[in-house]
Each structure stands twice: as structure tokens, then as C-alpha cells.
Write an enzyme that holds these catalytic residues in place. Sequence first.
Site, PDB file in Angstrom:
ATOM      1  CB  THR A   1      -0.841  -0.046   1.301  1.00 61.28           C
ATOM      2  OG1 THR A   1      -1.669  -1.185   1.250  1.00 61.28           O
ATOM      3  CG2 THR A   1      -1.690   1.189   1.533  1.00 61.28           C
TER       4      THR A   1
ATOM      5  CB  THR B   1      -3.939  -0.201  -0.922  1.00 63.48           C
ATOM      6  OG1 THR B   1      -3.285  -1.466  -0.985  1.00 63.48           O
ATOM      7  CG2 THR B   1      -5.407  -0.455  -0.631  1.00 63.48           C
TER       8      THR B   1
ATOM      9  CB  SER C   1      -9.869  -0.515   4.695  1.00 64.19           C
ATOM     10  OG  SER C   1      -8.562   0.006   4.598  1.00 64.19           O
TER      11      SER C   1
HETATM   12  O1  DON Z   1      -7.190  -1.754   3.038  1.00 63.71           O
HETATM   13  C1  DON Z   1      -6.555  -2.603   3.630  1.00 63.71           C
HETATM   14  O2  DON Z   1      -6.624  -2.795   4.814  1.00 63.71           O
HETATM   15  C2  DON Z   1      -5.578  -3.485   2.897  1.00 63.71           C
HETATM   16  N1  DON Z   1      -6.055  -3.861   1.653  1.00 63.71           N
HETATM   17  C3  DON Z   1      -4.263  -2.822   2.857  1.00 63.71           C
HETATM   18  C4  DON Z   1      -3.235  -3.716   2.271  1.00 63.71           C
HETATM   19  C5  DON Z   1      -1.917  -3.276   2.618  1.00 63.71           C
HETATM   20  O3  DON Z   1      -1.685  -2.339   3.329  1.00 63.71           O
HETATM   21  C6  DON Z   1      -0.853  -4.036   2.093  1.00 63.71           C
HETATM   22  N2  DON Z   1       0.361  -3.364   2.506  1.00 63.71           N
HETATM   23  N3  DON Z   1       1.291  -2.994   2.735  1.00 63.71           N
END
Ligand code: DON
Length: 583
Positions: A391, A409, A462
Site C-alpha cells: 500500500t 492501495t 480496511s
Molecule cells: O485496506 C486494507 O486494509 C488493505 N487492503 C491494505 C493492504 C496493505 O496495506 C498491504 N500493505 N502494505
Amino acid sequence: MFTAKSHMPSQQVNRRRQLTRLHILLNLTLVACIAIVPCVGHAADRLTKATVGRHAMVVSVSPTATDVGVAVLRDGGNAVDAAVAVGFALAVTWPEAGNIGGGGFMMIAPAPDIEPVCVDYRETAPAAATANMFSGGTNYKGHLVVGTPGTVAGLALAHQRYGHLPWRRLVEPAARLAEAGFAIDAALAEGLNVLVAEEPEFAELQRVFARGDDRAWRAGDRLIQDDLATTLHRIATAGPQAFYRGPIARRIAEEMKTGGGLITLNDLASYTAKIRRPIHGTYRGYDIYGPPPPSSGGIVVVETLNLLENFNLAAHKRWSPRAVHLVIESMRRAYLDRARFLGDPDFVRIPGRLITKDYAQGLAKGIALDKATPSAELAPDIDLAEEGNSTTHFCVVDSSGMGVSNTYTIERSWGSRVVVRGAGFLLNNEMTDFNHRPGHTDQRGAIGTPPNTVEPKKRMLSSQCPVIVLHDGKMFLLTGSPGGRTIPNTVLCVLLGVLQYEEDLMTAIQQPRLHHQWMPDEVLFEGIQRPEFQNLIEQLRHMGHDISPKSRRQGDAHSIHIDGTRIIGVADQRRTTAKAAGW
Ligand code: DON
């Protein structure tokens, strides 16, 4: 699932994989060497990556995207204008997470003494999605796990409400970067090499991201993205509707049809980004604003801080076993509530008490001062599923006192691996953020509680947590991070550093971070291998905490601190590419 044949024979793929792993190892060693060089204060140099200005600041993972934001500010744009331009630029220069095929949350502080707002541009489940569509298990790759993208609508909504410069001025720099190409750095070269080696079956991804000859990507190579350039030019000239109702929407719908995905023209045309009232909490006289559901970020951070307020942290040293124990126990309880109660507020009722001081006071009474509470004892019936790890977060402050803290993300690094044919951008795998098997919860990682099960048009829960902290109505701190479910705890660690331990932002960001997410019942600690923490770790284990021996890095929290008239931008060195710039 996409089934096109690989262009690459498997031996070649294996060779390339071995080579890229070797490169990664060398790179990690280099990064580790750089990371232990001591920091030298506030100069804008490569090692500290902190920059001080008096007027405006941009911090992002990509120097090129940061520069795009600064140019917009110098051109008379405000913080939202710059954030929109950075958002589009990152879709070109940081394609593993920067995106137009995903979604996120933008926190905006419009002006001093005006309450921040949140632009929710989280993806939605397609209309044809069903509660049991992943009952047989999920794969994070392919068409079925793609949620209807929200990024273009979200950036457009922010711009429409708060922007100043013409939309086109904000999208064109990204289109030009995609068209002319840009010199990639070592981190992006590595990412591309691993991706290309590991995903031979995704033909469009290979067409867009493979070099097309027999050598691997290297730092300094130019990445040109022609199809993405056309897509961005269309968005620049025809506006966001090109994405949701025009030629780009048709390409997405076609891609879904050929690959067995669910998103239709109708899903795209009916997507809306929303302005929501943030979650607001207070801690030691500071006002903390974070994203509300469908993100869990704001509630988890505020509930954890409220819990901690019941203990006199100031009486204990920062890394004393007692202080760290209390932080872990507070994280554990807030994450349990996340699992139990949180989901899309347009579909489920979320108890307002979760962020009240009274509620935290009651919960705090259950925390023993010298003994870990096993998570299973708090709620033996629930557990949590796995998540990806990419993300990206960026912040902007302008000279009028407007600030933006944005996290967005495509879920995993490189999302679903599906590149929309002919349109040049990756789609998210955000559907994997739903609870997959309704009613089925187990100790190994499945969760089936109702608030976050799949429903048509619903937003998946999320963990993204872009935060804005005000002090006496003035902007004080902007932070956020990638890192899947670790995100709220990364934000919490930065907040505790600055607000509780009164560290400067650079120090707070460099401190090792902690993570406990209720289930699995273990603590991740970035300092696990450092000699100075071995006594602490031993004592925590003695209290009953299961401290993971694995050394795992938490997210890169690019942040800005406003200290009187100084604006201090800190690019977190966990990603050595990142850059803060301003004046
Ligand atoms: O929105 C969310 O919680 C996840 N899809 C975020 C994914 C994520 O942060 C992956 N990261 N480093």
C-alpha cells in the site's frame, strides 16, 4: 482466472527467479547498512531524509511523485491539488501500490480551526458478488478478487470539493511520465524483476512490465508505459467519467468478461466516492482524526489511545516492560473489537461506544499490569485471516494551512496481477479483505463474523489509517502507513513517539515498532534482534507474551510535523527511495 500461456519457458523463469532473489539479498544488505548510519538532524540530506520548510511540504515513497506535488504547489495549487497530482503520479512511478485500479482514504484538513473530513474511495463488491463466493477459499490473484476501483472517483471528489487548479493540470504530469518514461530506481527494478519472473501466466502484465529482452531491469533503466499514458490522457481531458462510463470503463468490463471477473459497466457507472465524518479522539490534549468505517484504522487507533490513557505511561520508561506490556494489551483489545464489530457502515451498525472514554475505562479494568491476557480468553471463537503487504501513504501541507494525509492501495503489491488489456494499469485484489466463509471462524486464520462478509456493492473492511493530528485547532502532525493489518499499530507507534514520549518526528519514525492484532496471539517487534532489547523481550515473555522470533519490518510511515513555523517532512527510511521536499 487468467489462463494465457507464458511467453517464458519455466527454466528461464527459475533462473530469473534465482537471480532476482540474489539481487534482493544484496539490496537488503545495502539497505541494512544505510539504515544503521546515524542521523544528523534536520538537513535535507539523503541519510536522514528529513526536510524542513516554512511554507509547504510533500512526502511520498517516490521522489518523482514528490517533485510532481511540489511543482503543483509552486504553481499555486493547494494541498489537495498536490495530493491529487501525487496520487496520479504514483500510479506511474510506484505501480506496485500507487494506482488508479484500487482505492483508499484521503484525510483533508481544509484550513486551521475547521474539522478535517475523510474522502472514502474504498472499492466495492460488484453487484454479482455473493456471500459464499469465496467459501471454497480465495486466491489473491485473478479477476474474481477485484473490487470496483475507487481511486479516480476519490481523487476527483477531493478535487471538486477542495481543489483549485484545473483537473487537467493535475493529471497530465502523470500521463507525461508514463509516456516519456522515467528512470527506475533499484527498489522498483527489483520489484519488477520478481513480478515478471513469478507471474508468467499473466500475459498482459508481462507485456506491460517485462523488459522484452533477455536481461533483468536495472536501476537507471527507463520504464515507459504507453497504454497507461493513453488512459491518463483520457482521464485528464475527459475527466473521471472516462474511467467510470467511457472508454476505460469499457476496457475494464471487457477484461472482466474475458477473465471470468464480475465487474460490469453498471458497477463502474454506479460507483461513488463519499465524504465521511472522520473518527475523532483526543490524547494528551491533541485531537486525532482518522478514517471511519469502512476503514478500521480510525477506531482502532482511537480506542487503543483511549485504553492507554487509563495508565500512567509517563511513570515508566519508553521501553520498560510495563509500558510495552500496556501497549500490547491495548492493541489486543482494540483489534478484537475490530474483528467483532467493524464493516461497511452502509450495511452494518457500528456501536458508537467503541471510541468513548467510558468504554475504554471499562475495558482497561480487565488489563492485568504484569500478565498477558491470552487472546483466546477474550473471545475464544474468532480468528483472523491473512493479508498482503503493499500500500502507500503520502502527505502534503500547503502555505494556507491545508493538509492532506492519504493512503491508497491495490491490496497486495501488484494487486490481482490483472492488467486491464490495452489500458496499462493493474487492478486490485481488495475482495480478499472481506471475511471469506460466513459463519466459519477458526484458530488458524479464518473469520466469518457477519459485519464484513461479502454483499453486493458493499465496501470491504480496511486497515488503512491516514491520520491528521491537530493541536489547539492547528495542524500538528500527519502520518499513515502501508502494512495491511499492521497499519493502525504503525500509526499508533508514531503517535506515541511524538505525543506521549515527545520525540521529534524523525526519532519517532525510527523507533522499532510493535504489532499485536488479537489473533494470532503473538507480538511482532521490529527490535527483536537488537541486543539492547533482549532484556525487555525476556521480561515480556515472562509475562506470557508470545514474541515472534521473526524479524518483520512494518510499514513506511511518511509523515509531516508542523512545529511552530517549521514544517518538517520525514521520509521513512524503511523504503530508501522515499523523499520529502518543500520550501
Ligand atoms: O485496506 C486494507 O486494509 C488493505 N487492503 C491494505 C493492504 C496493505 O496495506 C498491504 N500493505 N502494505
